[in-house]
Design a protein around this motif. Structure first.
Motif, PDB file in Angstrom:
ATOM      1  N   THR A 481       0.842  -1.190   0.000  1.00  0.00           N
ATOM      2  CA  THR A 481       0.000   0.000   0.000  1.00  0.00           C
ATOM      3  C   THR A 481       0.877   1.241   0.000  1.00  0.00           C
ATOM      4  O   THR A 481       2.113   1.139   0.014  1.00  0.00           O
ATOM      5  CB  THR A 481      -0.960  -0.020   1.206  1.00  0.00           C
ATOM      6  N   THR A 487      -6.542   4.156  -1.530  1.00  0.00           N
ATOM      7  CA  THR A 487      -7.969   3.878  -1.619  1.00  0.00           C
ATOM      8  C   THR A 487      -8.593   4.859  -2.612  1.00  0.00           C
ATOM      9  O   THR A 487      -7.964   5.857  -2.978  1.00  0.00           O
ATOM     10  CB  THR A 487      -8.646   4.055  -0.247  1.00  0.00           C
ATOM     11  N   HIS A 520      -7.203   5.262   5.232  1.00  0.00           N
ATOM     12  CA  HIS A 520      -6.277   4.199   4.820  1.00  0.00           C
ATOM     13  C   HIS A 520      -6.075   3.172   5.931  1.00  0.00           C
ATOM     14  O   HIS A 520      -6.164   1.960   5.710  1.00  0.00           O
ATOM     15  CB  HIS A 520      -4.939   4.855   4.441  1.00  0.00           C
ATOM     16  N   THR A 523      -9.461   1.155   6.612  1.00  0.00           N
ATOM     17  CA  THR A 523      -9.992   0.258   5.584  1.00  0.00           C
ATOM     18  C   THR A 523      -8.977  -0.704   4.990  1.00  0.00           C
ATOM     19  O   THR A 523      -9.359  -1.725   4.405  1.00  0.00           O
ATOM     20  CB  THR A 523     -10.595   1.092   4.434  1.00  0.00           C
ATOM     21  N   VAL A 524      -7.692  -0.399   5.126  1.00  0.00           N
ATOM     22  CA  VAL A 524      -6.669  -1.249   4.519  1.00  0.00           C
ATOM     23  C   VAL A 524      -5.738  -1.870   5.560  1.00  0.00           C
ATOM     24  O   VAL A 524      -5.607  -3.094   5.648  1.00  0.00           O
ATOM     25  CB  VAL A 524      -5.838  -0.449   3.477  1.00  0.00           C
TER      26      VAL A 524
END
Length: 692
Positions: A481, A487, A520, A523-524
């Motif tokens: 990421t 996102t 971020h 959600t990740v």
């Protein structure tokens, strides 16, 4: 009401103690007499204190307060009357002792009834403010007023040379005030505060038990509830520190070469500090956790007691006494406020009987023992150049008492800390500035979080890709990421912060990065770590500290607080800092043949500030950072990162075996996969080689 009652209580305490003190000429006997008179007030608390809480919970609190105040009015009124009528000093002193004992016994019932009634009169959100007013009145303003009024009476009579009748002697006047203050309180409660009358259904049900059962249930609740137990013990420790100083104040003042007035001064300054701590403490610490504030306040009070032990001048002693009072006051305020929020109405009288009566008992006991101990010791004058210091038992007592108090404060802090993992001093400093730190949000974390940081052209993307491929080849769950832009929301933010056509202001830029980071992480990053993945991110919090903090010259502490709030305190397990000279890095960026974005187009000076900010962050936390020269060959950097990561992977596998990757398939089954030996060598991990 509380002001009148408290003023009478304190001026009566001082008057009776000083009356006994004046009957002797020997210093040791004077100290024992002063402390012994105060000790008479201890005996009822030792014998009847716990029962008083049961009575406060069992009967109507309004009528309990009225009846006990009327009894105290009669008892305290009898003291000056007997002194006038009686021709024998022995009879007078005997009756003072008896009346003091009886008055204190009745007071034991009044205190928990009053404390238990207070929360029923005010909203929960206003309890701290109410406690401030109550405690400032009881332990701050009125003791100071009592000491000043009594000393002013005494000095005025002595200097004027006027002969006054016995009933108008300063001590006698103080006793009259003490008595009529009780009558005033009784009338106010009976006619003006009818709301505290009656009993709740829970109290009615509890009253169906025997007094013995109620008594045992109250003590069981205190002993079995860690927060309540820690609060009670911590409050006692804070007031014990203040009591030791008061008890030793007269002898301590003498050791400083000060006169009679120094005792009154030290006494008054301690309670002035108490008032300041209670009154100003919440305004200073603002939103600091009250549990943390409680432990810090105990340490402050106790450390100040130790400071007094080293004081060689009255000015130093006054500063120490002020801080002792401030620490004790803040601890008492924080502790009682927390207790109000924890205790149900049907238990409140018993718990606050232990607290309020215990505070008085600890305070008076500390005063008594300190007065006796310093009277038994000796002193020796030591000359240190122009400074003359008396090394005495008083100073030893202050040092020992302070050390014990610090130990109690640290113990209370550790037991009650509700922000574990948050640096104490940083949290305090942030709170003073109105931005307290938040503890990390708890979640089941089975994976590893690795972040690559560095200036422009450092080669982060290359190393992220190589590390991810190597880990994936061993069968691990890897999430790659970046920030910003990982996102859909982040992609739109990335366009805003990197587009040169319209530049956001520095503060707006910092807020945009924080918004991207919050989404971020939520959600990740957190979901991946929860399932046991290795998360590799190109940039994280340190980039904001370096670029927006140092580069844009915004306050770094504010950026740090904002990022911590956005991420819920999530920190990476490893930060790989690829250090590159800005000249080299920007040359690499130009060689790509792609136009530079807004940050890459900043000045050389800007990038220099960013570089040194990164290095400063790494130097402050070397265990979590791996700093590598970005000018080294790509393969060497990859090997160094893999070697450092090996230990983290092993620890993760040991803690979460369910997250371990399965044995990799044979090379013949996956033609395009690199040999497992090559991946193992790349990672510096022998375990895959053995599995193959």
């Amino acid at each position: 009401m509380l002001g009148a009652a408290s003023f009478g209580d304190w001026i009566g305490l001082l008057a009776t103690a000083l009356f006994a003190y004046g009957q002797f000429e020997n210093p040791a006997a004077q100290g024992a007499a002063f402390s012994g008179t105060i000790a008479v007030r201890l005996l009822p608390a030792l014998l009847l204190g716990p029962i008083a809480g049961v009575l406060a919970d069992r009967f109507d609190r309004r009528y309990t307060m009225v009846i006990t105040d009327l009894l105290r009015f009669v008892i305290y009124l009898s003291i000056p009357i007997v002194a006038i009528v009686s021709e024998s000093a022995a009879i007078t002193v005997t009756w003072i002792t008896i009346a003091t004992f009886l008055g204190e016994t009745v007071t034991l019932i009044w205190i928990p009834a009053k404390e238990a009634a207070v929360p029923n009169l005010i909203p929960k959100s206003r309890i701290e403010i109410s406690n401030q007013l109550t405690l400032v009145t009881t332990y701050g303003i009125t003791p100071i007023m009592a000491a000043l009024v009594l000393s002013a009476f005494t000095a005025g009579v002595q200097q004027s040379g006027v002969t006054v009748p016995d009933w108008a002697e300063p001590v006698q006047l103080a006793l009259w005030i003490n008595a009529f203050a009780r009558l005033a309180t009784a009338l106010v409660v009976f006619f003006g505060i009818k709301e505290i009358g009656g009993k709740s259904p829970d109290r009615v049900k509890a009253a169906e038990q025997s007094m013995t059962r109620q008594f045992l249930d109250g003590w069981k609740y205190i002993g079995s509830t860690p927060l309540v137990r820690g609060l009670v013990l911590g409050i006692f420790g804070a007031f014990a520190a203040g009591g030791v100083v008061i008890g030793a104040a007269r002898t301590f003042a003498t050791s400083l070469g000060a006169g009679e007035a120094a005792f009154y001064l030290l006494f008054g300054v301690i309670f002035m500090g108490l008032a300041l701590g209670i009154g100003l403490g919440p305004m200073i610490v603002k939103d600091l956790s009250r549990r943390r504030w409680f432990g810090m306040s105990i340490v402050l009070a106790s450390g100040s007691v130790m400071f007094l032990g080293f004081a060689f001048h009255l000015s130093m002693a006054l500063v120490g006494a002020l801080l002792v009072g401030a620490g004790a006051g803040m601890a008492f305020l924080a502790g009682t406020t927390l207790l109000y929020g924890e205790i149900a109405d049907e238990l409140r009288g018993r718990v606050f009987a232990v607290v309020q009566i215990g505070v008085r008992m600890v305070l008076l006991l500390a005063i008594t023992l300190a007065g006796i101990l310093v009277g038994l010791g000796s002193s020796r004058r030591v000359e240190l150049g122009p400074v003359h210091v008396d090394v005495s038992s008083t100073r030893v007592l202050l040092l020992v008492a302070g050390a014990i108090g610090i130990w109690v404060g640290i113990g209370s802090f550790r037991q009650m800390d509700d922000k574990r993992g948050v640096a104490v001093l940083a949290d305090l400093w942030g709170s003073l500035r109105g931005r307290p730190l938040s503890p990390a949000e708890s979640f089941v974390r089975a994976g590893i979080f690795v972040v690559f940081e560095g200036g422009e052209g450092a080669g982060k993307s290359t190393q992220v890709t190589r590390l991810a491929e190597a880990l994936q080849a061993t069968g691990r769950d890897v999430v790659v990421t970046r920030e910003p832009g990982a996102t859909p929301v982040g992609s739109r933010i990335r366009g805003l912060v990197l587009d040169k056509s319209e530049s956001p202001s520095p503060r707006a830029e910092a807020l945009l990065y924080a918004a991207d980071r919050a989404h971020h992480v939520a959600t990740v990053v957190r979901p991946a770590l929860a399932r046991g993945a290795v998360v590799i991110s190109d940039r994280y919090v340190d980039s904001s500290l370096a670029y927006q903090g140092a580069g844009r010259t915004l306050p770094v502490q504010e950026i740090s607080w904002l990022s911590a709030w956005a991420t819920g305190g999530l920190k990476p397990d490893l930060v790989v800092l690829l250090d590159v000279d800005p000249g080299v890095g920007l040359t690499r960026v130009d060689s790509r043949g792609v136009g530079a974005d807004r940050l890459e187009s900043e000045s050389r000076t800007f990038h220099e500030r960013v570089r040194y900010a990164f290095l400063d962050l790494a130097a402050a936390d070397p265990k979590r950072y791996l700093v590598l020269d970005a000018a080294r060959p790509v393969e060497e950097i990859t090997e160094a990162v893999s070697a450092r990561l090996t230990g983290l992977l092993s620890a993760m596998d040991a803690a979460h075996p369910e997250s371990m990757p399965p044995p990799p398939p044979a090379p013949s089954d996956v033609p395009d996969a690199p040999p497992i030996e090559e991946m193992a060598e790349l990672l510096g991990d022998e375990e895959p080689r053995r599995r193959s």
